[in-house]
Design an enzyme around this catalytic site. Structure first.
Site, mmCIF file in Angstrom:
data_model
loop_
_atom_site.group_PDB
_atom_site.id
_atom_site.type_symbol
_atom_site.label_atom_id
_atom_site.label_comp_id
_atom_site.label_asym_id
_atom_site.label_seq_id
_atom_site.Cartn_x
_atom_site.Cartn_y
_atom_site.Cartn_z
ATOM 1 C CD GLU A 1 41.050 40.253 0.244
ATOM 2 O OE1 GLU A 1 41.287 41.145 -0.340
ATOM 3 O OE2 GLU A 1 41.648 39.488 -0.511
ATOM 4 C CD GLU B 1 40.117 43.353 -4.436
ATOM 5 O OE1 GLU B 1 39.666 43.091 -5.937
ATOM 6 O OE2 GLU B 1 40.193 43.373 -3.631
#
Ligand code: ADP
Length: 645
Positions: free
Chosen positions: A34, A54
């Protein structure tokens, strides 16, 4: 939280008016990727691994990942990466457009060189938050299709569904609103308890690697032998899978089978299985050489033998005796048994310390779980070697003590028993299965039993003297409540999918679509009438409580007996080998979530003098009396109790 929160940092990096490149040397997973997505360019070493995993921890990429990745690589590719959480290689990431360049030398040097070369060029098109999300023309139908696939696959897990929702937002909303949605969805996941269960499941996989035995032998004070030559005895379904699993690690394997026809078939099938698996896994090193033989004498030079003949004690004893005389002194002798006494096998060999159980799950080259069973005489070295070998094969190895059924099958017994009792009392196979499938099991007990064959358990019960000629067909056997229903199904020739009929009916032998069978309903009604049982309507809640709490209760007995070192061991076994939904952590974690007091109360309520499995375990009572400490504290609690008792 350590350091500055990621989202403002990401926005700040993206807004910089000088070009910023991420240099990825090793792994960029989750927050790492990210952060890299905030940069204007991404350069990676060819060995780098990237991904947004995730979802596997019950979350979504909550620092803008769900909104940025689709804007970079398009909705379709981002859906795949984010809903599966899979890791991708640098080469694949380059192809997908996640990376701008890949290098075999230093990524930082290249990144510096790279930003110099683009200095002064406009950055607008490099700021992902400002870009539209590239979508195929029929976005809605794509998202609907992916959503239904994900719902089916995830069996009640919330995170994959939330990921699809976040990506729908990326496809249809401006970035700022998409981020709002991402935050909202993340909050729901955080509060669901599933994230905690998945993190626990992830953690328990690590805990079981750090095994310890009641003798004091542990992963860090025992030495494993490195095996390069092994043998497998018996080439049925299990043996074949084990041969492939061993060969995939580069170990050369002598594969022995006495039945000529089986040997011929295995020599044809096994190399093909190996080739397929090796191709699928893109092995870095060549697989081990497999040689086939009908002669046990040919295993004399190997370092480790795994016996996988029929699950019959007398036969296994004979094979172990024979192996002990054929093999070099020091050879490790392992049995792939699903529940027989390892110590009895050890007793007929010259070195009982070198005998352990290696309980694989079918198909053995695919299933992750391996129970490594130590007997009272197994040496730390033998356990360490089997655990190490499991690790090399990519398995989750769990060291367990020697008792009938070890951990997995011992707990399964009361669970199956309750399912049968529920049929006697008025439930149908479908009702029971649906309750369990709704809970998250891939298959309910009866569908599962049809798949694996009803005769497996029948044979075991016959050997235990619970059924067979001369045994009266009553509802009590060996002093306990017993359901003869599964035996009667077998006697009627209904062995499951392979005969086209079992608890369900199928299109024909080998058919896969399970349909309710009126024959079964009549059979159950007749059975109830014969035994004076009146069918009552049974709630889904009762089905779940009786099946799951019986299984959990046996888990407490297992902890008390020190057959498993801790709750994580049991949970890893159930998640990796028995289809327990990962987002529910495992049976012992689930017990903690439900509340130990409630489990105890329900067990007491369902308890019956003839059904010892429902009698609440002493450990459960003690934990409740101690104020129900959380699952993470049980191991310590048990060890303390053991010292004091
Ligand atoms: P599964 O692996 O699915 O449990 P089986 O129990 O049918 O399947 O496989 C056991 C295999 O072991 C059979 O192929 C049988 O011929 C073989 N076998 C039995 N006794 C011996 C022995 N003494 N030596 C080698 N192979 C044996």
């Amino acid at each position: 939280m350590l350091g500055p929160p990621l989202v403002p940092m990401i926005h700040a990096i993206e807004a910089v008016d000088k070009p910023v490149a991420a240099a990825i040397e090793g792994v960029a997973l989750g927050g790492g990727l990210e952060l890299a997505l905030a940069c204007h360019y991404r350069i990676a070493h060819s060995k780098a691994v990237l991904g947004l995993p995730e979802v596997t921890l019950g979350l979504l990429p909550g620092a803008g990942g769900s909104q940025r990745l689709p804007r970079l690589i398009g909705l379709t590719a981002a859906l795949d990466l984010i809903t599966t959480g899979r890791h991708v290689s640098a080469a694949e990431a380059l192809k997908l457009g996640v990376l701008d360049q890949v290098t075999d030398s230093n990524a930082v040097d290249l990144a510096v060189e790279f930003v110099r070369s683009v200095a002064g060029q406009p950055l607008d098109s490099r700021r992902l938050s400002t870009l539209p999300c590239p979508c195929p023309p029929d976005v809605d139908s794509l998202l609907d299709k992916v959503m239904s696939k994900v719902r089916q696959r995830s069996r009640g897990a919330l995170a994959p569904v939330a990921c699809v929702r976040a990506l729908r937002a990326a496809a249809s909303l401006p970035y700022a609103q998409g981020m709002e949605k991402e935050r909202e969805l993340m909050a729901t996941l955080f509060n669901s308890g599933q994230a905690r269960a998945l993190q626990y499941a992830f953690f328990s996989q690590r805990v079981v690697g750090k095994w310890s035995l009641p003798s004091g032998a542990r992963w860090d004070n025992s030495t494993a032998r490195i095996i390069s030559k092994a043998a497998v005895i018996g080439l049925g379904t299990m043996g074949r899978g084990i041969v492939v699993a061993l060969a995939l690690t580069g170990i050369s394997v002598v594969a022995v089978e006495t039945q000529e026809k089986q040997l011929a078939e295995a020599s044809r099938v096994v190399p093909a299985m190996l080739q397929r698996e090796a191709g699928r896994r893109r092995l870095a090193t060549p697989p081990g050489v497999i040689s086939f033989s009908s002669n046990l004498q040919d295993v004399s030079e190997v370092e480790l033998v795994i016996e996988a003949v029929f699950e019959v004690m007398s036969l296994k004893l004979q094979v172990f005796k024979h192996l002990s005389s054929v093999c070099r002194p020091g050879t490790l002798l392992c049995s792939n048994t699903s529940g027989l006494d390892i110590d009895q096998l050890a007793a007929v060999t010259q070195s009982p310390g070198l005998v352990v159980g290696m309980h694989f799950f079918a198909p053995a080259h695919v299933m992750k779980l391996l129970e490594v069973v130590y007997g009272p005489r197994s040496s730390p070295e033998a356990v360490a070697t089997a655990m190490q070998l499991g690790k090399r094969m990519g398995k989750v190895g769990v060291a367990v003590g020697n008792c009938p059924g070890f951990v997995g099958n011992r707990m399964l017994k009361p669970y199956l028993e309750q399912a049968n009792f529920l049929l006697e009392e008025g439930a149908t196979p479908r009702q029971v299965d649906e309750a369990l499938e709704e809970f998250g099991f891939p298959m309910g007990v009866f569908r599962m039993s049809d798949l694996s064959g009803l005769d497996v358990g029948w044979r075991i019960r016959k050997e235990a003297g619970l059924t067979g000629p001369g045994v009266e067909s009553t509802r009590t056997r060996q002093g306990r409540r017993y359901s003869p229903l599964p035996d009667q199904m077998c006697e009627a020739g209904r062995l499951g999918q392979k005969t086209g009929k079992g608890w369900y009916q199928y299109d024909g032998p080998g058919g896969r679509v399970a349909r309710s069978d009126p024959w079964v309903h009549i059979f159950l009604e007749t059975y109830r009438a014969e035994h004076g049982l009146v069918a009552r309507s049974i709630t889904l809640e009762e089905i779940l409580e009786r099946c799951l709490y019986a299984l959990i209760n046996e888990g407490f007995n297992i902890l008390q007996d020190a057959v498993a070192a801790g709750p994580e061991d049991i949970d890893a076994i159930y998640v990796f080998g028995y289809g327990w939904p990962r987002h529910r952590g495992g049976p012992m974690f689930h017990a903690d979530q439900v509340g130990l007091g409630r489990i105890l109360q329900r067990l007491n309520q369902h308890s019956h003098p003839d059904v010892p499995h429902l009698k609440p375990s002493t450990l459960l009572r003690r934990l409740v009396a101690a104020g129900s400490p959380p699952v993470q504290k049980w191991r310590e609690f048990i060890n303390k109790e053991r010292v004091h008792s």
